[in-house]
Scaffold this motif. Sequence first.
Motif, PDB file in Angstrom:
ATOM      1  N   ASN A 307       0.853  -1.201   0.000  1.00 32.58           N
ATOM      2  CA  ASN A 307       0.000   0.000   0.000  1.00 32.58           C
ATOM      3  C   ASN A 307       0.880   1.239   0.000  1.00 32.58           C
ATOM      4  OD1 ASN A 307      -2.922  -1.124   0.582  1.00 32.58           O
ATOM      5  ND2 ASN A 307      -1.558  -2.195   1.997  1.00 32.58           N
ATOM      6  N   ALA A 308       1.777   1.306  -0.981  1.00 31.04           N
ATOM      7  CA  ALA A 308       2.763   2.382  -1.000  1.00 31.04           C
ATOM      8  C   ALA A 308       2.116   3.754  -1.085  1.00 31.04           C
ATOM      9  CB  ALA A 308       3.733   2.179  -2.173  1.00 31.04           C
ATOM     10  N   GLN A 309       0.945   3.813  -1.717  1.00 31.73           N
ATOM     11  CA  GLN A 309       0.265   5.095  -1.873  1.00 31.73           C
ATOM     12  C   GLN A 309      -0.200   5.658  -0.541  1.00 31.73           C
ATOM     13  OE1 GLN A 309      -1.045   2.176  -2.667  1.00 31.73           O
ATOM     14  NE2 GLN A 309      -2.956   2.121  -1.476  1.00 31.73           N
ATOM     15  N   SER A 310      -0.234   4.843   0.477  1.00 29.54           N
ATOM     16  CA  SER A 310      -0.675   5.302   1.790  1.00 29.54           C
ATOM     17  C   SER A 310       0.395   6.084   2.528  1.00 29.54           C
ATOM     18  CB  SER A 310      -1.115   4.106   2.651  1.00 29.54           C
ATOM     19  OG  SER A 310      -2.219   3.467   2.061  1.00 29.54           O
ATOM     20  N   GLY A 311       1.612   6.093   2.016  1.00 29.24           N
ATOM     21  CA  GLY A 311       2.676   6.863   2.633  1.00 29.24           C
ATOM     22  C   GLY A 311       3.111   6.291   3.966  1.00 29.24           C
ATOM     23  N   SER A 312       3.814   7.102   4.735  1.00 31.19           N
ATOM     24  CA  SER A 312       4.296   6.683   6.042  1.00 31.19           C
ATOM     25  C   SER A 312       3.335   7.138   7.129  1.00 31.19           C
ATOM     26  CB  SER A 312       5.694   7.255   6.292  1.00 31.19           C
ATOM     27  OG  SER A 312       5.664   8.672   6.216  1.00 31.19           O
ATOM     28  N   MET A 313       3.575   6.682   8.339  1.00 29.91           N
ATOM     29  CA  MET A 313       2.810   7.131   9.495  1.00 29.91           C
ATOM     30  C   MET A 313       3.643   8.199  10.205  1.00 29.91           C
ATOM     31  SD  MET A 313       1.303   5.039  12.830  1.00 29.91           S
ATOM     32  CE  MET A 313       0.921   3.589  11.851  1.00 29.91           C
ATOM     33  N   GLY A 314       3.339   9.453   9.940  1.00 29.29           N
ATOM     34  CA  GLY A 314       4.089  10.545  10.541  1.00 29.29           C
ATOM     35  C   GLY A 314       3.906  10.595  12.048  1.00 29.29           C
ATOM     36  N   LEU A 315       4.645  11.482  12.705  1.00 35.82           N
ATOM     37  CA  LEU A 315       4.551  11.572  14.158  1.00 35.82           C
ATOM     38  C   LEU A 315       3.141  11.923  14.616  1.00 35.82           C
ATOM     39  CD1 LEU A 315       7.852  13.315  15.306  1.00 35.82           C
ATOM     40  CD2 LEU A 315       7.369  10.885  14.954  1.00 35.82           C
TER      41      LEU A 315
END
Length: 832
Positions: A307-315
Amino acid sequence: MAEPVRRKKNIEEGGNGVHVRGDGLGTGPVGSSDGYKGKGSGGGSNGGGPKRSGGISPLSIVVVLVILLLGGGGGLSSLFGDSPETTDTGSYTQTTTTGNVATTTDTTTQQTTDNAYSNTTQSSTASSSSQMGSLLGSLLGGGTGYYGSASSAWAEEPNTGVLNKEVIDGARAKRTVIKGDGSDVTTIMVYMCGTDLESRSAMATKDLQEMMAADLSDQINIIVYTGGCKNWQNNVISSSVNQIYKVEKGGLRVLNDNAGQKPMTDPDNLASFIKWTADKYPADRYDLIFWDHGGGSVSGYGYDEKNAQSGSMGLSGINRALKGGGVTFDFIGFDACLMATVETALMTASYGDYLIASEETEPGVGWYYTDWLNAYSANPSMDTLEIGKNIIDGFTKTCESTCRGQKTTLSLIDLAELEKTVPDELKGFAQSTSDLVSDKNYKTVANARAQTREFAASTKIDQVDLVHLAYNMGTDEGKELADAIKGCVKYNRTSQGMTNAYGLSMYFPYRKSSKVDSMVSTSEAIGMDESYSECIQKVASMQVAGQMAAGGTQTPAGSLFGELSGSSSSASGDALMQLFTTMLSGSYSGISGLDASNTQFFGKGLDPQDMADYVSANQFDENALMFVKNDEDGDVIQMSADQWDLVQDLEVNIFYDDGTRYVDLGLDNSYDIDADGNPVAPSDRTWLYIDDQIVSYYHIDTQGDSDNYAIMGRVPVMLNDQRADLILIFDSENEDGYVAGVTYDYVNGETDTVAKNLTELSEGDKLEYICDCYAYDKTYTDTYFLGDPVIVEGSMEDMHISNRSVGDGEILVSFKFTDIYGQEHWSQSLKY
């Protein structure tokens, strides 16, 4: 002048020279995601090479305005498939329980001519050669970039290897109360996003093996949530759906064989896992471990390759997840890169008593789980400080034995003490640093930043050790903050020669101002004082102002070949004021990565006329970058003391003419200096080889001093048809260097987070060395293969590094200077 630390050349006879083959790796236009341009072998995402541009790019009206205005461990084969060197030590039982972890979806998004040189020394350059030598010696002896990402020794007493059990008065009580009689029950939650770390290198599988190899107590529950991986490298875990497992001695027991397919970077998914686990496995103590990529304060945690389009989980997303989970933790750990930041610590302080994380990129082996879990199982009431120490000792010991030369950091932070002491001290430090910029002392701030230990330097994420930065700033507020941070870091260990890594880093812009707005939003979301945002906005504003005054960061290709732009220090404050007024209206073309969407920071808290006056008085003069013939030493660059004072970084760039094009061989930190401290153009016509193949090589950073140093560089390759970089180390015990490992590169922007380094190459791997090439009109053409494919035989230790002849073709030699604004300038080039 002290001898600067630099790579030693072990010149050997012979050499096959440069041989370019193939039709190129990518043919997309400059700046596109097609192929490797702008992200490939030389520059872009890795930051090791020049910023590229396909010829002299048409610049916007802003840059035109500039011209007009300025004039110028093992185990368990039955469970995880064949592993002949190990045996099965336990059984595997499959038991399905009800419950679905994933409940809702709320994804987060993320976010590269020769000129005739003068034999006559210009009068302005020779007035004080001894002073110039001293300045250059200071530059080469420390600072970020060329001769090191930190000063040559620890700025203050190291805090490594000593467990600090003192707690200051006034710190809140720990939320986790340990009974102390051995009866404590602990639930450890492991949020394991396997991603490409697992699908490429089985890193998650190996860590699960380490957990299962432990002699686990019945009072220790290890619950693992798996997902985010296209191809798990074992015969148990599903690659199609998320699952939940309980680690048992010698095996895994499935608790939920289908927990949905929600992205692992969805905060609600993590929150649901925390709540579900606490409900099913109530305990006296809860621990949470994040397993995956890490991107530090800007990008946060996680890369889900499904699910690369979901990006990372930022702080801010992690904050939401922890709040939604409703559990307070004994410790929160990140078996992921770069997460030991003060921003992370301030955010997690609301949910945990301790933070365990790394300032630097983690080696691929990650945490070593068996030993610390054995010790914890033997004493379920073990003090959390001892647990953290065991985790850190096991990690650094394993990395030392299996990841030679790779950087290692891991620290244990008391969040209760940090919550009490750091916010006020950080506010004072941020305000005093802002005042330096406002009071026209930006150079002081820039120099302090340049001399500070930087982490993941090649990725340009702009994270530096906070203690080192605070000391370098030279203010009372800086010292107070440094002392507070060192008090909160209860245990810290680093690899040998890794100086000035005290346990907590901080985002501080220098290399990539396009992330400032994002960091401001994050700091607001996690409740940091606005003084921090104001500080980084002012610093970034001055950086961008200096870059725009020099014509922008999108370097015309001719500059790489010695076609000096003529940017000088004579621009008036009034002329720059007109330019900055245009920028304030939203036109930022010419600065890589900046546009109207991410430039809200520019000019915040600063008077435009003051900015213009300061930059006018402190502007690097590219006209000084002409070589001067020195009969004794060769061709040297001589500049005035004032100009050297604006330089923070220096590297040598080599291009080879193979008869059809220019081949970029990279950036090195190996050259001589003359008796007056001036850099001498290398004319020996040699370059770096691995075995019998010449390679493109890019210096990353230097640690330590002349007695104990480590120089790191990278060599761009295709590894089994995937883009990667070999990691090369030259240190005081191995001056000829060695291949320390390999890391995969994300050339198409798959993630802003940083992967753990793959520890080693395997026998049978296919290596193809790559390079950037330019036509004779100096426009970028493509990234090509250097030489023929190589099949790895034996181990990395068998790979031989040397310097040999580049061949019979002409070479172009130039120096790349980086000034206090982070702007890059190439000197005149010479033909040899």
